[in-house]
Design a protein around this motif. Structure first.
Motif, PDB file in Angstrom:
ATOM      1  N   HIS A  30     -41.583  98.056  33.518  1.00 15.26           N
ATOM      2  CA  HIS A  30     -40.887  96.537  33.245  1.00 15.26           C
ATOM      3  C   HIS A  30     -40.205  96.104  34.657  1.00 15.26           C
ATOM      4  CE1 HIS A  30     -39.621  93.423  30.652  1.00 15.26           C
ATOM      5  NE2 HIS A  30     -38.253  93.527  30.856  1.00 15.26           N
ATOM      6  N   MET A  69     -42.505  88.274  38.408  1.00 20.31           N
ATOM      7  CA  MET A  69     -42.366  88.726  36.978  1.00 20.31           C
ATOM      8  C   MET A  69     -41.078  88.849  36.204  1.00 20.31           C
ATOM      9  SD  MET A  69     -45.625  89.767  36.700  1.00 20.31           S
ATOM     10  CE  MET A  69     -45.900  88.483  38.115  1.00 20.31           C
ATOM     11  N   LEU A  72     -41.118  85.435  34.697  1.00 23.24           N
ATOM     12  CA  LEU A  72     -42.150  85.393  33.114  1.00 23.24           C
ATOM     13  C   LEU A  72     -41.690  86.291  32.367  1.00 23.24           C
ATOM     14  CD1 LEU A  72     -45.687  85.556  35.499  1.00 23.24           C
ATOM     15  CD2 LEU A  72     -44.325  83.570  34.253  1.00 23.24           C
ATOM     16  N   ASN A  73     -40.822  87.461  32.651  1.00 27.61           N
ATOM     17  CA  ASN A  73     -40.424  88.696  31.604  1.00 27.61           C
ATOM     18  C   ASN A  73     -41.755  89.351  31.367  1.00 27.61           C
ATOM     19  OD1 ASN A  73     -38.239  89.848  30.394  1.00 27.61           O
ATOM     20  ND2 ASN A  73     -38.837  88.727  28.443  1.00 27.61           N
ATOM     21  N   GLN A  74     -42.422  89.668  32.333  1.00 23.51           N
ATOM     22  CA  GLN A  74     -43.726  90.366  32.123  1.00 23.51           C
ATOM     23  C   GLN A  74     -43.463  91.800  32.654  1.00 23.51           C
ATOM     24  OE1 GLN A  74     -46.572  89.804  30.503  1.00 23.51           O
ATOM     25  NE2 GLN A  74     -45.623  87.912  29.603  1.00 23.51           N
ATOM     26  N   ASP A  75     -44.623  92.654  32.249  1.00 25.66           N
ATOM     27  CA  ASP A  75     -44.571  93.788  33.253  1.00 25.66           C
ATOM     28  C   ASP A  75     -45.428  93.583  34.459  1.00 25.66           C
ATOM     29  OD1 ASP A  75     -43.265  95.095  31.010  1.00 25.66           O
ATOM     30  OD2 ASP A  75     -44.948  95.927  30.255  1.00 25.66           O
TER      31      ASP A  75
END
Length: 198
Positions: A30, A69, A72-75
């Motif tokens: 994360h 990231m 985007l709040n992405q892994d």
């Protein structure tokens, strides 16, 4: 992106030392930090189902990575691995957004850097779509040289190994070596003491 280190520290950034081959983050971790290289080199990569490495980029001093990231709040879809002993500044995500909010000029600079990354990806996709290995190599070399102001023929040193070039272009190292020699014969570059001058 290169944010002034004193500004990063004023918002709570910390230095973290990494050894050669140590991972800063791995695919599917994360995203919780902004990372900026203070000393060393980092490669961004991943592996296909057969274990073949594909290098997305190799970054050095004063370059950042992984920040997209955070927005985007992405892994992470990639790994970040140190190519040499490195000192990396990291700033927690919450503090990163505080810093950007309080320093709106950073947002414009970050947009320019993210746009440059998109440009790089598009140029590389265009080159990688070619079945012609020489075209793939030329696309990579043109892009790397575009970061430098020198307007000279065969004076820009490509500071990557043949293996790294192969991993950046999706070619086998033997194909890279063979095609670099062809490019030298055609006057497109010079090979001197294992150095590639473009």
């Amino acid at each position: 992106m290169n944010i002034d280190e004193n500004l990063l520290y004023s918002f709570g950034a910390e230095d973290k030392n990494y050894k050669k081959r140590e991972s800063v983050f791995r695919e599917d971790d994360h995203a919780i930090y902004y990372f900026q290289i203070s000393e060393g080199k980092v490669k961004l990569n991943n592996y296909n189902e057969n274990g073949k490495e594909f290098i997305h980029n190799i970054l050095g001093k004063k370059q950042s990575f992984g920040e997209a990231m955070l927005f985007l709040n992405q892994d992470y879809p990639i790994n970040a691995i140190c190519l040499e002993d490195s000192r990396i500044i990291r700033l927690p995500k919450k503090k990163f957004f505080e810093m950007i909010t309080q320093n709106p000029d950073l947002s414009l600079e970050m947009n320019a850097c993210l746009s440059q990354e998109i440009f790089y990806k598009l140029k590389m996709m265009q080159s990688l779509a070619s079945q012609n290995p020489m075209q793939r190599l030329k696309g990579l070399l043109d892009y790397l040289k575009s970061y430098h102001d020198e307007d000279c023929h065969q004076c820009f040193h490509i500071a990557f190994t043949r293996q790294q070039i192969a991993n950046l272009t999706g070619l086998r190292v033997e194909t890279v070596i063979r095609n670099l020699k062809k490019m030298e014969k055609e006057g497109m570059l010079s090979l001197q003491d294992r150095k590639i001058l473009y």
